[in-house]
Design a protein around this motif. Structure first.
Motif, mmCIF file in Angstrom:
data_model
loop_
_atom_site.group_PDB
_atom_site.id
_atom_site.type_symbol
_atom_site.label_atom_id
_atom_site.label_comp_id
_atom_site.label_asym_id
_atom_site.label_seq_id
_atom_site.Cartn_x
_atom_site.Cartn_y
_atom_site.Cartn_z
ATOM 1 N N TRP A 165 42.775 27.020 29.864
ATOM 2 C CA TRP A 165 42.935 27.029 31.315
ATOM 3 C C TRP A 165 41.607 26.656 31.958
ATOM 4 O O TRP A 165 40.582 26.612 31.306
ATOM 5 C CB TRP A 165 43.441 28.382 31.811
ATOM 6 C CG TRP A 165 42.464 29.497 31.803
ATOM 7 C CD1 TRP A 165 41.792 30.020 32.871
ATOM 8 C CD2 TRP A 165 42.034 30.266 30.664
ATOM 9 N NE1 TRP A 165 40.988 31.054 32.466
ATOM 10 C CE2 TRP A 165 41.110 31.215 31.120
ATOM 11 C CE3 TRP A 165 42.332 30.234 29.301
ATOM 12 C CZ2 TRP A 165 40.490 32.129 30.276
ATOM 13 C CZ3 TRP A 165 41.709 31.138 28.461
ATOM 14 C CH2 TRP A 165 40.805 32.074 28.948
ATOM 15 N N VAL A 195 39.197 27.084 35.737
ATOM 16 C CA VAL A 195 38.989 27.808 36.981
ATOM 17 C C VAL A 195 38.004 27.004 37.815
ATOM 18 O O VAL A 195 36.956 26.587 37.314
ATOM 19 C CB VAL A 195 38.423 29.227 36.716
ATOM 20 C CG1 VAL A 195 38.098 29.940 38.015
ATOM 21 C CG2 VAL A 195 39.400 30.039 35.883
ATOM 22 N N GLU A 237 38.940 28.280 44.926
ATOM 23 C CA GLU A 237 39.402 29.654 45.136
ATOM 24 C C GLU A 237 38.703 30.315 46.313
ATOM 25 O O GLU A 237 39.282 31.153 46.988
ATOM 26 C CB GLU A 237 39.173 30.486 43.877
ATOM 27 C CG GLU A 237 40.080 30.106 42.729
ATOM 28 C CD GLU A 237 39.854 30.963 41.504
ATOM 29 O OE1 GLU A 237 39.080 31.944 41.572
ATOM 30 O OE2 GLU A 237 40.460 30.661 40.457
ATOM 31 N N ARG A 256 36.705 33.850 32.901
ATOM 32 C CA ARG A 256 37.312 34.162 34.201
ATOM 33 C C ARG A 256 38.823 34.049 34.078
ATOM 34 O O ARG A 256 39.331 33.189 33.375
ATOM 35 C CB ARG A 256 36.815 33.204 35.275
ATOM 36 C CG ARG A 256 35.368 33.364 35.592
ATOM 37 C CD ARG A 256 34.978 32.485 36.768
ATOM 38 N NE ARG A 256 33.557 32.483 36.949
ATOM 39 C CZ ARG A 256 32.862 33.415 37.575
ATOM 40 N NH1 ARG A 256 33.495 34.437 38.096
ATOM 41 N NH2 ARG A 256 31.559 33.326 37.685
ATOM 42 N N PHE A 257 39.524 34.908 34.778
ATOM 43 C CA PHE A 257 40.977 34.937 34.665
ATOM 44 C C PHE A 257 41.645 33.740 35.331
ATOM 45 O O PHE A 257 42.538 33.137 34.761
ATOM 46 C CB PHE A 257 41.551 36.222 35.255
ATOM 47 C CG PHE A 257 41.157 37.459 34.518
ATOM 48 C CD1 PHE A 257 41.215 37.518 33.145
ATOM 49 C CD2 PHE A 257 40.725 38.577 35.211
ATOM 50 C CE1 PHE A 257 40.861 38.665 32.458
ATOM 51 C CE2 PHE A 257 40.370 39.732 34.538
ATOM 52 C CZ PHE A 257 40.437 39.776 33.173
ATOM 53 N N GLY A 258 41.262 33.425 36.537
ATOM 54 C CA GLY A 258 41.859 32.294 37.237
ATOM 55 C C GLY A 258 43.363 32.389 37.397
ATOM 56 O O GLY A 258 44.075 31.408 37.193
ATOM 57 N N GLY A 259 43.884 33.543 37.732
ATOM 58 C CA GLY A 259 45.318 33.693 37.928
ATOM 59 C C GLY A 259 46.105 33.933 36.644
ATOM 60 O O GLY A 259 47.331 34.001 36.678
ATOM 61 N N ARG A 260 45.410 34.057 35.517
ATOM 62 C CA ARG A 260 46.102 34.274 34.237
ATOM 63 C C ARG A 260 45.608 35.552 33.575
ATOM 64 O O ARG A 260 45.455 35.604 32.359
ATOM 65 C CB ARG A 260 45.860 33.073 33.324
ATOM 66 C CG ARG A 260 46.366 31.772 33.932
ATOM 67 C CD ARG A 260 46.152 30.633 33.034
ATOM 68 N NE ARG A 260 47.296 30.538 32.137
ATOM 69 C CZ ARG A 260 47.476 29.552 31.288
ATOM 70 N NH1 ARG A 260 46.601 28.589 31.194
ATOM 71 N NH2 ARG A 260 48.529 29.526 30.505
ATOM 72 N N LYS A 261 45.390 36.568 34.371
ATOM 73 C CA LYS A 261 44.794 37.812 33.892
ATOM 74 C C LYS A 261 45.554 38.425 32.722
ATOM 75 O O LYS A 261 44.960 38.727 31.678
ATOM 76 C CB LYS A 261 44.702 38.815 35.042
ATOM 77 C CG LYS A 261 44.065 40.124 34.666
ATOM 78 C CD LYS A 261 43.925 41.040 35.868
ATOM 79 C CE LYS A 261 43.227 42.324 35.469
ATOM 80 N NZ LYS A 261 42.958 43.169 36.639
ATOM 81 N N ASP A 262 46.843 38.614 32.872
ATOM 82 C CA ASP A 262 47.624 39.275 31.828
ATOM 83 C C ASP A 262 47.633 38.479 30.524
ATOM 84 O O ASP A 262 47.503 39.047 29.439
ATOM 85 C CB ASP A 262 49.057 39.517 32.307
ATOM 86 C CG ASP A 262 49.118 40.491 33.476
ATOM 87 O OD1 ASP A 262 48.189 41.323 33.592
ATOM 88 O OD2 ASP A 262 50.064 40.410 34.278
#
Length: 158
Positions: free
Chosen positions: A24, A26, A31, A133-139
């Motif tokens: 992914w 970021v 953001e 960094r998660f960038g909206g894909r934390k889980d």
């Protein structure tokens, strides 16, 4: 230091090339676009002060390089990849990689997860390891990191 490099190098060359488990990117500027309104004038003002003080294009180029390398994570997309052998972060100017067998611990914050080769937190923590960094894909990121780290612990204890 040489031991860590050798371990990383051997993981990359000896391991069978595998497809990434999760990839992914970021882009912090997209953001948080309001920060551009603070950063760009600050950088431009710094460049103007530098040139008016030193009257040298060389110093201007050095300052511009320092700003662009330190702010590259913000202005340009950062690509993250998790594979069977480790995790990596790639920016415009650098690439960091950590093999799963080198990850001593990991911890979460609101924006990402830090994979650290250090057993205890200290002053060097900010300069070691890989920050994802998660960038909206934390889980997804948390689940994959836990699965890969747990799989690595099972391999070393067996």
């Amino acid at each position: 230091m040489a031991r860590g490099y050798a371990a990383t190098k051997s993981c990359q060359t000896d391991a069978v090339p595998t497809e990434p488990i999760l990839t992914w990117s970021v882009h912090l500027m997209r953001e948080k676009p309001a920060k551009v309104l603070l950063l760009v004038p600050f950088v431009v003002l710094s460049l103007v002060i530098c040139y008016s003080t030193f009257h040298s294009l060389l110093f201007l180029a050095v300052v511009l390089f320092l700003f662009s390398s330190s702010l590259a994570d913000f202005f340009f997309p950062v690509r993250y990849e998790i594979s069977d052998i480790g995790a990596s972060s790639r920016t415009l100017f650098s690439r960091t990689f950590i093999a799963w067998d080198r990850v001593a611990r990991y911890y979460l914050d609101d924006a990402g997860i830090k994979l650290s080769p250090l057993a205890n937190q200290g002053r060097l923590e900010a300069y070691r390891g890989v920050y994802l960094r998660f960038g909206g894909r934390k889980d997804e990121v948390i689940a994959v990191v836990r699965r890969m780290k747990d799989a690595g612990n099972a391999d070393t204890s067996a």
